[in-house]
Scaffold this motif. Structure first.
Motif, PDB file in Angstrom:
ATOM      1  N   ASN A 154      43.738  12.363  60.512  1.00  0.00           N
ATOM      2  CA  ASN A 154      43.563  13.228  61.702  1.00  0.00           C
ATOM      3  C   ASN A 154      43.095  14.758  61.383  1.00  0.00           C
ATOM      4  N   LEU A 155      43.600  15.208  60.316  1.00  0.00           N
ATOM      5  CA  LEU A 155      43.188  16.408  59.749  1.00  0.00           C
ATOM      6  C   LEU A 155      41.735  16.401  59.375  1.00  0.00           C
ATOM      7  N   GLU A 156      41.422  15.451  58.496  1.00  0.00           N
ATOM      8  CA  GLU A 156      39.698  15.175  58.241  1.00  0.00           C
ATOM      9  C   GLU A 156      39.077  15.002  59.264  1.00  0.00           C
ATOM     10  N   ALA A 157      39.378  14.412  60.385  1.00  0.00           N
ATOM     11  CA  ALA A 157      38.569  14.143  61.530  1.00  0.00           C
ATOM     12  C   ALA A 157      38.090  15.581  62.236  1.00  0.00           C
ATOM     13  N   LYS A 158      39.240  16.313  62.334  1.00  0.00           N
ATOM     14  CA  LYS A 158      39.189  17.642  62.824  1.00  0.00           C
ATOM     15  C   LYS A 158      38.478  18.731  62.131  1.00  0.00           C
ATOM     16  N   ILE A 159      38.406  18.634  60.957  1.00  0.00           N
ATOM     17  CA  ILE A 159      37.762  19.515  59.979  1.00  0.00           C
ATOM     18  C   ILE A 159      36.225  19.194  60.167  1.00  0.00           C
ATOM     19  N   TYR A 160      36.038  17.958  60.043  1.00  0.00           N
ATOM     20  CA  TYR A 160      34.624  17.363  60.408  1.00  0.00           C
ATOM     21  C   TYR A 160      34.041  17.730  61.656  1.00  0.00           C
ATOM     22  N   HIS A 161      34.987  17.681  62.776  1.00  0.00           N
ATOM     23  CA  HIS A 161      34.397  17.827  64.401  1.00  0.00           C
ATOM     24  C   HIS A 161      34.083  19.197  64.244  1.00  0.00           C
ATOM     25  N   PHE A 162      35.112  20.172  63.929  1.00  0.00           N
ATOM     26  CA  PHE A 162      34.859  21.549  64.073  1.00  0.00           C
ATOM     27  C   PHE A 162      33.953  22.375  63.252  1.00  0.00           C
ATOM     28  N   ILE A 163      33.749  21.894  62.026  1.00  0.00           N
ATOM     29  CA  ILE A 163      32.833  22.441  60.830  1.00  0.00           C
ATOM     30  C   ILE A 163      31.468  22.006  60.984  1.00  0.00           C
ATOM     31  N   TYR A 164      31.288  20.375  60.990  1.00  0.00           N
ATOM     32  CA  TYR A 164      30.102  20.084  61.007  1.00  0.00           C
ATOM     33  C   TYR A 164      29.301  19.263  62.240  1.00  0.00           C
ATOM     34  N   ASN A 165      30.249  19.771  63.378  1.00  0.00           N
ATOM     35  CA  ASN A 165      29.681  19.206  64.659  1.00  0.00           C
ATOM     36  C   ASN A 165      29.811  20.817  65.634  1.00  0.00           C
ATOM     37  N   PRO A 166      29.062  21.845  65.077  1.00  0.00           N
ATOM     38  CA  PRO A 166      29.554  23.153  65.490  1.00  0.00           C
ATOM     39  C   PRO A 166      29.316  23.096  67.117  1.00  0.00           C
ATOM     40  N   CYS A 167      28.364  22.562  67.545  1.00  0.00           N
ATOM     41  CA  CYS A 167      28.084  22.406  68.967  1.00  0.00           C
ATOM     42  C   CYS A 167      29.149  22.023  69.987  1.00  0.00           C
ATOM     43  N   SER A 168      30.116  21.290  69.293  1.00  0.00           N
ATOM     44  CA  SER A 168      31.039  20.715  70.074  1.00  0.00           C
ATOM     45  C   SER A 168      32.310  21.500  70.181  1.00  0.00           C
ATOM     46  N   PHE A 169      32.643  22.486  69.682  1.00  0.00           N
ATOM     47  CA  PHE A 169      33.874  23.327  69.480  1.00  0.00           C
ATOM     48  C   PHE A 169      34.486  24.114  70.622  1.00  0.00           C
ATOM     49  N   PHE A 170      33.728  24.511  71.434  1.00  0.00           N
ATOM     50  CA  PHE A 170      33.985  25.139  72.671  1.00  0.00           C
ATOM     51  C   PHE A 170      34.871  24.704  73.479  1.00  0.00           C
ATOM     52  N   LEU A 171      35.120  23.204  73.538  1.00  0.00           N
ATOM     53  CA  LEU A 171      35.920  22.538  74.196  1.00  0.00           C
ATOM     54  C   LEU A 171      37.240  21.924  73.760  1.00  0.00           C
ATOM     55  N   PRO A 172      38.531  22.010  73.921  1.00  0.00           N
ATOM     56  CA  PRO A 172      39.499  21.337  73.059  1.00  0.00           C
ATOM     57  C   PRO A 172      39.014  19.752  73.191  1.00  0.00           C
ATOM     58  N   SER A 173      39.456  19.393  71.844  1.00  0.00           N
ATOM     59  CA  SER A 173      39.204  17.899  71.726  1.00  0.00           C
ATOM     60  C   SER A 173      40.433  17.339  72.290  1.00  0.00           C
ATOM     61  N   GLU A 174      40.267  15.739  72.649  1.00  0.00           N
ATOM     62  CA  GLU A 174      41.465  15.085  73.075  1.00  0.00           C
ATOM     63  C   GLU A 174      42.547  14.622  72.016  1.00  0.00           C
ATOM     64  N   ASP A 225      34.175   9.495  48.635  1.00  0.00           N
ATOM     65  CA  ASP A 225      34.711   9.332  49.860  1.00  0.00           C
ATOM     66  C   ASP A 225      35.132  10.268  50.859  1.00  0.00           C
ATOM     67  N   TYR A 226      35.149  11.405  50.672  1.00  0.00           N
ATOM     68  CA  TYR A 226      35.796  12.524  51.324  1.00  0.00           C
ATOM     69  C   TYR A 226      35.193  13.769  51.480  1.00  0.00           C
ATOM     70  N   PHE A 227      33.947  14.088  50.745  1.00  0.00           N
ATOM     71  CA  PHE A 227      33.487  15.075  50.624  1.00  0.00           C
ATOM     72  C   PHE A 227      32.548  15.206  51.743  1.00  0.00           C
ATOM     73  N   PHE A 228      32.601  16.281  52.669  1.00  0.00           N
ATOM     74  CA  PHE A 228      31.608  16.386  53.760  1.00  0.00           C
ATOM     75  C   PHE A 228      29.987  16.655  53.261  1.00  0.00           C
ATOM     76  N   PRO A 229      29.310  16.768  54.012  1.00  0.00           N
ATOM     77  CA  PRO A 229      27.853  17.143  53.684  1.00  0.00           C
ATOM     78  C   PRO A 229      27.932  18.744  53.593  1.00  0.00           C
ATOM     79  N   ASP A 230      27.163  19.268  52.689  1.00  0.00           N
ATOM     80  CA  ASP A 230      27.073  20.761  52.472  1.00  0.00           C
ATOM     81  C   ASP A 230      26.652  21.431  53.905  1.00  0.00           C
ATOM     82  N   ARG A 231      27.453  22.603  54.045  1.00  0.00           N
ATOM     83  CA  ARG A 231      27.108  23.414  55.273  1.00  0.00           C
ATOM     84  C   ARG A 231      27.323  24.930  54.644  1.00  0.00           C
ATOM     85  N   GLU A 232      26.313  25.652  55.161  1.00  0.00           N
ATOM     86  CA  GLU A 232      26.516  26.824  54.733  1.00  0.00           C
ATOM     87  C   GLU A 232      27.903  27.759  54.753  1.00  0.00           C
TER      88      GLU A 232
END
Length: 147
Positions: A127-147, A13-20
């Motif tokens: 919340n930590l899970e969501a942030k990890i996923y957001h910043f590691i697995y959605n790399p194009c979005s990390f330049f702006l702070p999330s709300e 349920d919790y492992f994210f997809p592989d990423r380099e």
């Protein structure tokens, strides 16, 4: 020493997809917080490096180029705000301030120093899970702070 019971977590349920690069650097001088955060991050399939002070954190970040840095702002010697400014001279990887300091007093300072996001302790695991996923697995979005 704090004992962490993660039996209620199911890896499928919790492992994210592989990423380099799923390496996370956790910086916290409180060993209980460091241990808890490390164990939570491991559940999500990430590798973890830890540091208990700013000097060691900076050396590890430069040498290992983590995909994400979780940073307590209250550190001995050099505080997390100053460390963030130093890190920004060497890396563009996302930095999340994960701190017991109040958001209403320190969030703006952390973001101005170069943090991408801010979380207050105690950590809400989801919340930590969501942030990890957001910043590691959605790399194009990390330049702006999330709300």
């Amino acid at each position: 020493m704090l004992t962490v019971n993660l039996k209620h977590f199911s890896p499928e349920d919790y492992f994210f997809p592989d990423r380099e690069n799923s390496l996370v650097l956790v910086v916290d001088s409180d060993l209980d917080s460091l241990t808890l955060t490390t164990e939570i991050i491991k559940v999500y399939g990430c590798c973890v490096l830890t540091a208990i002070n700013s000097q060691n954190a900076l050396q590890l970040a430069i040498a290992h180029k983590p995909a994400l840095i979780l940073l307590e702002l209250m550190l001995p010697e050099t505080d997390g705000i100053s460390l963030t400014q130093q890190l920004r001279q060497h890396t563009l990887c996302p930095i999340i301030a994960v701190t017991s300091l109040p958001k209403y007093l320190f969030q703006a300072k952390a973001l101005a120093a170069g943090c991408n996001d801010f979380m207050e302790k105690p950590i809400v695991v989801e919340n930590l899970e969501a942030k990890i996923y957001h910043f590691i697995y959605n790399p194009c979005s990390f330049f702006l702070p999330s709300e």
